[in-house]
Design a protein around this motif. Sequence first.
Motif, PDB file in Angstrom:
ATOM      1  N   ALA A  53       0.813  -1.224   0.000  1.00  0.00           N
ATOM      2  CA  ALA A  53       0.000   0.000   0.000  1.00  0.00           C
ATOM      3  C   ALA A  53       0.841   1.266   0.000  1.00  0.00           C
ATOM      4  O   ALA A  53       0.407   2.305  -0.509  1.00  0.00           O
ATOM      5  N   THR A  54       2.036   1.202   0.583  1.00  0.00           N
ATOM      6  CA  THR A  54       2.908   2.385   0.636  1.00  0.00           C
ATOM      7  C   THR A  54       4.167   2.235  -0.188  1.00  0.00           C
ATOM      8  O   THR A  54       4.943   3.177  -0.311  1.00  0.00           O
ATOM      9  N   PHE A  55       4.373   1.025  -0.737  1.00  0.00           N
ATOM     10  CA  PHE A  55       5.590   0.733  -1.496  1.00  0.00           C
ATOM     11  C   PHE A  55       6.832   1.029  -0.664  1.00  0.00           C
ATOM     12  O   PHE A  55       7.916   1.241  -1.193  1.00  0.00           O
ATOM     13  N   GLN A  56       6.662   1.085   0.637  1.00  0.00           N
ATOM     14  CA  GLN A  56       7.723   1.367   1.594  1.00  0.00           C
ATOM     15  C   GLN A  56       8.429   2.693   1.318  1.00  0.00           C
ATOM     16  O   GLN A  56       9.612   2.866   1.643  1.00  0.00           O
ATOM     17  N   PHE A  57       7.722   3.634   0.721  1.00  0.00           N
ATOM     18  CA  PHE A  57       8.325   4.945   0.447  1.00  0.00           C
ATOM     19  C   PHE A  57       8.769   5.684   1.715  1.00  0.00           C
ATOM     20  O   PHE A  57       9.762   6.413   1.680  1.00  0.00           O
ATOM     21  N   PRO A  58       8.052   5.526   2.845  1.00  0.00           N
ATOM     22  CA  PRO A  58       8.530   6.214   4.054  1.00  0.00           C
ATOM     23  C   PRO A  58       9.752   5.548   4.689  1.00  0.00           C
ATOM     24  O   PRO A  58      10.175   5.966   5.763  1.00  0.00           O
ATOM     25  N   SER A  59      10.301   4.516   4.038  1.00  0.00           N
ATOM     26  CA  SER A  59      11.437   3.792   4.619  1.00  0.00           C
ATOM     27  C   SER A  59      12.757   4.242   4.006  1.00  0.00           C
ATOM     28  O   SER A  59      13.015   5.421   3.889  1.00  0.00           O
ATOM     29  N   GLY A  60      13.550   3.267   3.547  1.00  0.00           N
ATOM     30  CA  GLY A  60      14.916   3.538   3.110  1.00  0.00           C
ATOM     31  C   GLY A  60      15.091   4.659   2.117  1.00  0.00           C
ATOM     32  O   GLY A  60      15.975   5.518   2.263  1.00  0.00           O
ATOM     33  N   VAL A  61      14.262   4.701   1.082  1.00  0.00           N
ATOM     34  CA  VAL A  61      14.436   5.711   0.036  1.00  0.00           C
ATOM     35  C   VAL A  61      14.248   7.118   0.577  1.00  0.00           C
ATOM     36  O   VAL A  61      14.906   8.064   0.124  1.00  0.00           O
ATOM     37  N   PHE A  62      13.391   7.297   1.539  1.00  0.00           N
ATOM     38  CA  PHE A  62      13.133   8.637   2.068  1.00  0.00           C
ATOM     39  C   PHE A  62      14.359   9.182   2.796  1.00  0.00           C
ATOM     40  O   PHE A  62      14.721  10.350   2.650  1.00  0.00           O
ATOM     41  N   ASN A  63      15.008   8.322   3.585  1.00  0.00           N
ATOM     42  CA  ASN A  63      16.238   8.739   4.263  1.00  0.00           C
ATOM     43  C   ASN A  63      17.311   9.119   3.251  1.00  0.00           C
ATOM     44  O   ASN A  63      18.020  10.116   3.417  1.00  0.00           O
ATOM     45  N   LYS A  64      17.438   8.306   2.209  1.00  0.00           N
ATOM     46  CA  LYS A  64      18.432   8.584   1.168  1.00  0.00           C
ATOM     47  C   LYS A  64      18.107   9.894   0.455  1.00  0.00           C
ATOM     48  O   LYS A  64      18.996  10.704   0.160  1.00  0.00           O
ATOM     49  N   ALA A  65      16.820  10.123   0.170  1.00  0.00           N
ATOM     50  CA  ALA A  65      16.405  11.320  -0.561  1.00  0.00           C
ATOM     51  C   ALA A  65      16.611  12.599   0.247  1.00  0.00           C
ATOM     52  O   ALA A  65      16.818  13.668  -0.331  1.00  0.00           O
ATOM     53  N   MET A  66      16.556  12.483   1.567  1.00  0.00           N
ATOM     54  CA  MET A  66      16.793  13.668   2.398  1.00  0.00           C
ATOM     55  C   MET A  66      18.224  14.204   2.220  1.00  0.00           C
ATOM     56  O   MET A  66      18.499  15.374   2.484  1.00  0.00           O
ATOM     57  N   ILE A  67      19.128  13.325   1.779  1.00  0.00           N
ATOM     58  CA  ILE A  67      20.502  13.740   1.459  1.00  0.00           C
ATOM     59  C   ILE A  67      20.604  14.159  -0.003  1.00  0.00           C
ATOM     60  O   ILE A  67      21.163  15.212  -0.333  1.00  0.00           O
TER      61      ILE A  67
END
Length: 486
Positions: free
Chosen positions: A74-88
């Motif tokens: 349902a979320t494709f885990q977007f609030p997980s690993g990729v979000f931390n990486k994208a903040m950089i």
Amino acid sequence: MINIIKDYIINKVVRGYKNLSAPAKASLFYTLSNIMNNGVAFLSTPFFTRILSQEEYGTVSLYYSWFTIISVFATFQFPSGVFNKAMIKYEDDRDGYTSSMLTLTSLCTAFLFGIYILTHKFLEQLVSLSLPMVTMMFLDIFLTSIVLFWTIRERFEFRYKAVVIVSVGANVLATIVSLLLTIYISGDKAFLKILGVVSVHLIIYSYLFFVIFRKGKKIVSREYWKYSFAYNLPLIPHYLSQQVLNQSDRIMIDNICGKADTAAYSLAYQIAIVMQIITSAIHASFMPWTFQKLKDGEAKEIGKRAVQIELMIGLACVVFPLFAPEFVYILGGEKYHRAIYIIPPVAMSVLFITIYDFFGNIEFYFEKTKFVMVASTLVAVANLVLNALMIPVFGFVAAGYTTLICYILYSVVHYIFMRVVCRQNNIEVPYNGVKVWGISIAFTILSVFVSFIYDYFVLRYCFIVVMAIIVAILLRKNKDIIKQVL
């Protein structure tokens, strides 16, 4: 004199806190927040197990098992690993990235919910939950994604106070509302408990939804969406495998044995919450320490410290099975007595989680994340197969041992991959396999043996006295080690 000493200690603590850097203060408060949230869940369990029937408590456990699995899709885990990486990666537009990803995540959740609505008559038999409850589940998945995006975004600016207040406040309030609903309103207590949680989340997290879009002002971004899909797609099997390994037991017990056994199994897992608070805190310190030692070329030090940590965790994991009858009585009462036989394998699973974390640290340091995905997928499949074979024959207790077997397998696979990574990077293997596996096997045998003396009160308490003496001796001899790893 006592007041002088007390004032000295307080002043020392205050000065120490003031001297902490912003990241260190944030880390401290996030850890405390995690402890408080887990503490609320643990302390509220005795109330809910007595208010709800076993079938209703089993339904609640099943709800959260499906919640974590469905969330992956349902979320494709977007609030997980990729979000931390994208903040950089998108440091100059963190708010814009956050708001655009919330849009994408909301669309994914709505799309999957639409599919469920169209096929719910068939899928209800699979999930064993009513349509109203699944509807609440999708709503809560959406609301939870909001708070996850907001929390991670705040953490990158070290704004920890608001995060702690919202996290702990929402958890405490949701627990209180759920208790009031289940006590004072007649009807399906499982539905009322979930309703209490979702209602509080709806009120609090909806406000954060508008905060995110007010600051981000970006609803759609093809660049951000494309990047996030490309990053997360290869990791979905890993995320799903993790949730299958953690949650499939309850789902299969429900289908094979019924919700009463699901409730007993879930209650035993509440004990693991306490142990995981300890191991998570240790891992949070051990991982960066490991990375620094690898960087400094001091791999041997890692193995020595790991054995010391394993001994401490192993002793703690044996103590919990020794007190299993008391823990289960406090948490659930006499009707959950059979849950005591789940605690020994659950406790040992926590030990093997610690062990594979040791090996996984090496893989993560050298960025060999594909090994992690392979190990997760392999073990998740093994867990499903073992549960399908063993639960129908030996009942719900078998699920505890199949989980233990799978975590042992997980540790072994990571050990093999860790050795490969060390060979590829021309470094010495940090861990002494004979010591690590020897200690884990000894503790596992001891823990399983404990389950055979539950009916012998005097013998069990003699064991407790012996273990207490051993723990006291080890703590006294390893004061410096304990200070460094905690």
